[in-house]
Scaffold this motif. Structure first.
Motif, PDB file in Angstrom:
ATOM      1  N   ALA A   1       0.849  -1.196   0.000  1.00 42.30           N
ATOM      2  CA  ALA A   1       0.000   0.000   0.000  1.00 42.30           C
ATOM      3  C   ALA A   1       0.883   1.244   0.000  1.00 42.30           C
ATOM      4  O   ALA A   1       2.015   1.205   0.485  1.00 42.30           O
ATOM      5  CB  ALA A   1      -0.912   0.018   1.216  1.00 42.30           C
TER       6      ALA A   1
ATOM      7  N   THR B   1      -6.061  -0.776   5.060  1.00 42.94           N
ATOM      8  CA  THR B   1      -6.202   0.666   4.925  1.00 42.94           C
ATOM      9  C   THR B   1      -4.938   1.352   5.420  1.00 42.94           C
ATOM     10  O   THR B   1      -4.513   1.118   6.562  1.00 42.94           O
ATOM     11  CB  THR B   1      -7.404   1.185   5.730  1.00 42.94           C
ATOM     12  OG1 THR B   1      -8.599   0.532   5.300  1.00 42.94           O
ATOM     13  CG2 THR B   1      -7.563   2.694   5.529  1.00 42.94           C
ATOM     14  N   ILE B   2      -4.364   2.175   4.564  1.00 45.40           N
ATOM     15  CA  ILE B   2      -3.184   2.949   4.945  1.00 45.40           C
ATOM     16  C   ILE B   2      -3.617   4.363   5.299  1.00 45.40           C
ATOM     17  O   ILE B   2      -4.505   4.937   4.660  1.00 45.40           O
ATOM     18  CB  ILE B   2      -2.131   2.956   3.810  1.00 45.40           C
ATOM     19  CG1 ILE B   2      -0.826   3.605   4.289  1.00 45.40           C
ATOM     20  CG2 ILE B   2      -2.665   3.621   2.559  1.00 45.40           C
ATOM     21  CD1 ILE B   2       0.321   3.460   3.281  1.00 45.40           C
ATOM     22  N   SER B   3      -2.995   4.929   6.318  1.00 47.50           N
ATOM     23  CA  SER B   3      -3.282   6.298   6.719  1.00 47.50           C
ATOM     24  C   SER B   3      -2.027   6.890   7.344  1.00 47.50           C
ATOM     25  O   SER B   3      -1.068   6.170   7.622  1.00 47.50           O
ATOM     26  CB  SER B   3      -4.451   6.351   7.712  1.00 47.50           C
ATOM     27  OG  SER B   3      -4.138   5.623   8.887  1.00 47.50           O
TER      28      SER B   3
ATOM     29  N   ILE C   1       0.760   5.852   0.184  1.00 47.05           N
ATOM     30  CA  ILE C   1      -0.002   7.054   0.498  1.00 47.05           C
ATOM     31  C   ILE C   1       0.855   8.263   0.167  1.00 47.05           C
ATOM     32  O   ILE C   1       2.066   8.270   0.397  1.00 47.05           O
ATOM     33  CB  ILE C   1      -0.434   7.052   1.989  1.00 47.05           C
ATOM     34  CG1 ILE C   1      -1.406   8.193   2.292  1.00 47.05           C
ATOM     35  CG2 ILE C   1       0.773   7.089   2.927  1.00 47.05           C
ATOM     36  CD1 ILE C   1      -2.096   8.032   3.654  1.00 47.05           C
TER      37      ILE C   1
ATOM     38  N   GLY D   1      -1.606  12.619   2.212  1.00 47.58           N
ATOM     39  CA  GLY D   1      -2.585  11.617   2.622  1.00 47.58           C
ATOM     40  C   GLY D   1      -3.813  11.586   1.734  1.00 47.58           C
ATOM     41  O   GLY D   1      -4.727  10.791   1.962  1.00 47.58           O
TER      42      GLY D   1
ATOM     43  N   THR E   1      -4.322   7.248  -1.932  1.00 46.93           N
ATOM     44  CA  THR E   1      -3.807   5.960  -1.485  1.00 46.93           C
ATOM     45  C   THR E   1      -3.946   4.946  -2.606  1.00 46.93           C
ATOM     46  O   THR E   1      -4.733   5.135  -3.557  1.00 46.93           O
ATOM     47  CB  THR E   1      -4.558   5.455  -0.245  1.00 46.93           C
ATOM     48  OG1 THR E   1      -5.958   5.339  -0.552  1.00 46.93           O
ATOM     49  CG2 THR E   1      -4.387   6.399   0.937  1.00 46.93           C
ATOM     50  N   TYR E   2      -3.187   3.878  -2.489  1.00 46.00           N
ATOM     51  CA  TYR E   2      -3.210   2.835  -3.522  1.00 46.00           C
ATOM     52  C   TYR E   2      -2.852   1.518  -2.862  1.00 46.00           C
ATOM     53  O   TYR E   2      -2.018   1.483  -1.957  1.00 46.00           O
ATOM     54  CB  TYR E   2      -2.210   3.172  -4.626  1.00 46.00           C
ATOM     55  CG  TYR E   2      -2.181   2.174  -5.760  1.00 46.00           C
ATOM     56  CD1 TYR E   2      -1.150   1.247  -5.865  1.00 46.00           C
ATOM     57  CD2 TYR E   2      -3.176   2.154  -6.720  1.00 46.00           C
ATOM     58  CE1 TYR E   2      -1.114   0.328  -6.890  1.00 46.00           C
ATOM     59  CE2 TYR E   2      -3.154   1.236  -7.754  1.00 46.00           C
ATOM     60  CZ  TYR E   2      -2.113   0.339  -7.842  1.00 46.00           C
ATOM     61  OH  TYR E   2      -2.088  -0.570  -8.869  1.00 46.00           O
ATOM     62  N   TYR E   3      -3.510   0.440  -3.336  1.00 41.90           N
ATOM     63  CA  TYR E   3      -3.318  -0.860  -2.721  1.00 41.90           C
ATOM     64  C   TYR E   3      -3.031  -1.937  -3.763  1.00 41.90           C
ATOM     65  O   TYR E   3      -3.563  -1.887  -4.887  1.00 41.90           O
ATOM     66  CB  TYR E   3      -4.577  -1.258  -1.941  1.00 41.90           C
ATOM     67  CG  TYR E   3      -4.938  -0.280  -0.849  1.00 41.90           C
ATOM     68  CD1 TYR E   3      -5.790   0.793  -1.101  1.00 41.90           C
ATOM     69  CD2 TYR E   3      -4.411  -0.421   0.432  1.00 41.90           C
ATOM     70  CE1 TYR E   3      -6.110   1.699  -0.105  1.00 41.90           C
ATOM     71  CE2 TYR E   3      -4.720   0.482   1.434  1.00 41.90           C
ATOM     72  CZ  TYR E   3      -5.571   1.535   1.155  1.00 41.90           C
ATOM     73  OH  TYR E   3      -5.880   2.445   2.143  1.00 41.90           O
TER      74      TYR E   3
END
Length: 124
Positions: free
Chosen positions: A49, A69-71, A51, A55, A58-60
């Motif tokens: 992932a 989920t990236i944050s 970011i 922020g 995002t990409y997975y």
């Protein structure tokens, strides 16, 4: 110099959740994209992932889309990876890395700094 420290790994059963954290020192974090990668035994390290610096994007990887989920919290110089619905195929050492730009990339050579990794093991 930037120093990254991952935490939050551990042993979890199939279907469980973990939240990884990556704390960064140095001023580069808030002006750079960040990525999470993982490496399973006997496998090459792969992108999980990414970011952007703000922020906002995002990409997975397809294998984790809809589950991870990236944050990030730039005030705390920390990036997170929330991992839900874990399965044994997610077992790996997870690494965070700081990109060479505001954006992230899917290739390792797009990253300038790496953490030491944290082990995630999912039992069946």
């Amino acid at each position: 110099q930037v120093h990254l420290v991952e935490s939050g790994g551990g042993l979890v059963q199939t279907g469980g959740s973990l939240r990884l954290s990556c704390a960064a020192s140095g001023r580069t974090f808030s002006s750079s994209g960040v990525g999470w990668f993982r490496q399973a035994p006997g496998e090459e390290r792969e992108f999980v992932a990414g970011i952007t610096q703000s922020g906002g994007t995002t990409y997975y990887a397809d294998s984790v889309k809809g589950r991870f989920t990236i944050s990030r919290d730039n005030a705390k110089s920390t990036v997170y990876l929330q991992m839900n619905s874990l399965n044994p195929e997610d077992t790996a050492v997870y690494y965070c890395a700081i990109s060479r730009s505001l954006w992230f990339g899917v290739r390792e050579n797009q990253y300038a700094y790496w953490g030491q990794g944290t082990q995630v093991t999912v039992s069946s």
